[in-house]
Design an enzyme around this catalytic site. Sequence first.
Site, PDB file in Angstrom:
ATOM      1  N   GLU A   1      70.790  31.036 -40.676  1.00  0.00           N
ATOM      2  CA  GLU A   1      70.299  29.739 -41.141  1.00  0.00           C
ATOM      3  C   GLU A   1      70.029  29.742 -42.645  1.00  0.00           C
ATOM      4  O   GLU A   1      69.754  28.695 -43.220  1.00  0.00           O
ATOM      5  CB  GLU A   1      69.034  29.339 -40.369  1.00  0.00           C
ATOM      6  CG  GLU A   1      69.334  28.938 -38.936  1.00  0.00           C
ATOM      7  CD  GLU A   1      68.118  28.420 -38.197  1.00  0.00           C
ATOM      8  OE1 GLU A   1      66.994  28.546 -38.727  1.00  0.00           O
ATOM      9  OE2 GLU A   1      68.296  27.908 -37.075  1.00  0.00           O
TER      10      GLU A   1
ATOM     11  N   HIS B   1      72.032  40.377 -41.096  1.00  0.00           N
ATOM     12  CA  HIS B   1      73.270  40.444 -40.297  1.00  0.00           C
ATOM     13  C   HIS B   1      73.010  41.142 -38.956  1.00  0.00           C
ATOM     14  O   HIS B   1      73.538  40.729 -37.921  1.00  0.00           O
ATOM     15  CB  HIS B   1      74.348  41.248 -41.037  1.00  0.00           C
ATOM     16  CG  HIS B   1      74.805  40.645 -42.321  1.00  0.00           C
ATOM     17  ND1 HIS B   1      74.511  41.186 -43.551  1.00  0.00           N
ATOM     18  CD2 HIS B   1      75.550  39.542 -42.558  1.00  0.00           C
ATOM     19  CE1 HIS B   1      75.052  40.446 -44.498  1.00  0.00           C
ATOM     20  NE2 HIS B   1      75.694  39.451 -43.931  1.00  0.00           N
TER      21      HIS B   1
ATOM     22  N   GLU C   1      69.609  43.696 -42.781  1.00  0.00           N
ATOM     23  CA  GLU C   1      68.871  43.397 -41.558  1.00  0.00           C
ATOM     24  C   GLU C   1      69.160  41.980 -41.033  1.00  0.00           C
ATOM     25  O   GLU C   1      69.176  41.764 -39.824  1.00  0.00           O
ATOM     26  CB  GLU C   1      67.378  43.577 -41.867  1.00  0.00           C
ATOM     27  CG  GLU C   1      66.479  43.769 -40.676  1.00  0.00           C
ATOM     28  CD  GLU C   1      66.897  44.874 -39.698  1.00  0.00           C
ATOM     29  OE1 GLU C   1      67.460  45.910 -40.118  1.00  0.00           O
ATOM     30  OE2 GLU C   1      66.658  44.657 -38.487  1.00  0.00           O
TER      31      GLU C   1
END
Length: 287
Positions: A148, A37, A35
Amino acid sequence: MQIVTRLNALRTAVKDLREDEKTLALVPTMGALHEGHLTLVREAKAKADKVAVSIFVNPRQFGEGEDLDAYPRQIARDRELLHNESVDLLWAPGAEEVYPTGYATNISVAGISEGLCGADRPGHFDGVATIVCKLFNQVRPDLAFFGEKDWQQLAIIRRMVRDLDLVRPQVGAIYGVPIVREPDGLAMSSRNAYLSPQQRKQASALPRAMRDAIATVSDGGDNGGALENLREVLRVAGFQNVDYAEFRDADSLARLDSDNGNARLFVAARIGRTRLIDNMPVEEPGK
Ligand code: PAF
């Protein structure tokens, strides 16, 4: 979705996608998509006309004894997931296409690559910088998207793009997308697949301990005490080792002894043979 494995075909496919001045985004991945990606893909779709995803398990970023052979590969499932997201192009080259015999060039981003994950994984970020620079030159995207969760990687890529005056993408068009978390707070990662059900339960102590450490510091507690407590909480939860737990400046990644208003907590810890990493901002009280 067009699937391309050779550079010649990639050039034609990219030229076609760019017709009528359409903008192109790239989401570089090593596959085993989750999820997190797909969130990058959705962000890319929202910001660009066309989206390309690359899948390449890059041998140069795996050190000796690391999990290159064991790294999860599930290309058929990945293809289906990307097709369902209406991705325009999948760039999935083989190793020989990327690193032909005699390949000799390495990109090394000094300083910023050296602490945190760079300390435990010598050469890892050279491998990342090298492949990302190659992917940028191959696809020449206007925009690129990274998670991130790998904050240090994102900082290194931005620095590389700036230092090398790359044009596509330019540094301002490199987007960091916030971490996607499981309901218990664990950051999504392809490596979570290595955890046994018992380890998976224990792993949820990591984001909890991080939030507690951040709360301590935000309430005026000292960084050292908060980090000591975090290490102890993880040890009790069943983690074998904490490779690092540090507050650093979010941009320069300089180590911080106290909050400077732009601090982030970075942790890497091992549970069984799996190394989990995570990072969170230190929110100012009242924010
Ligand atoms: O974050 C990753 O999945 C990889 O490090 C990247 C950026 C695709 C380079 O291989």
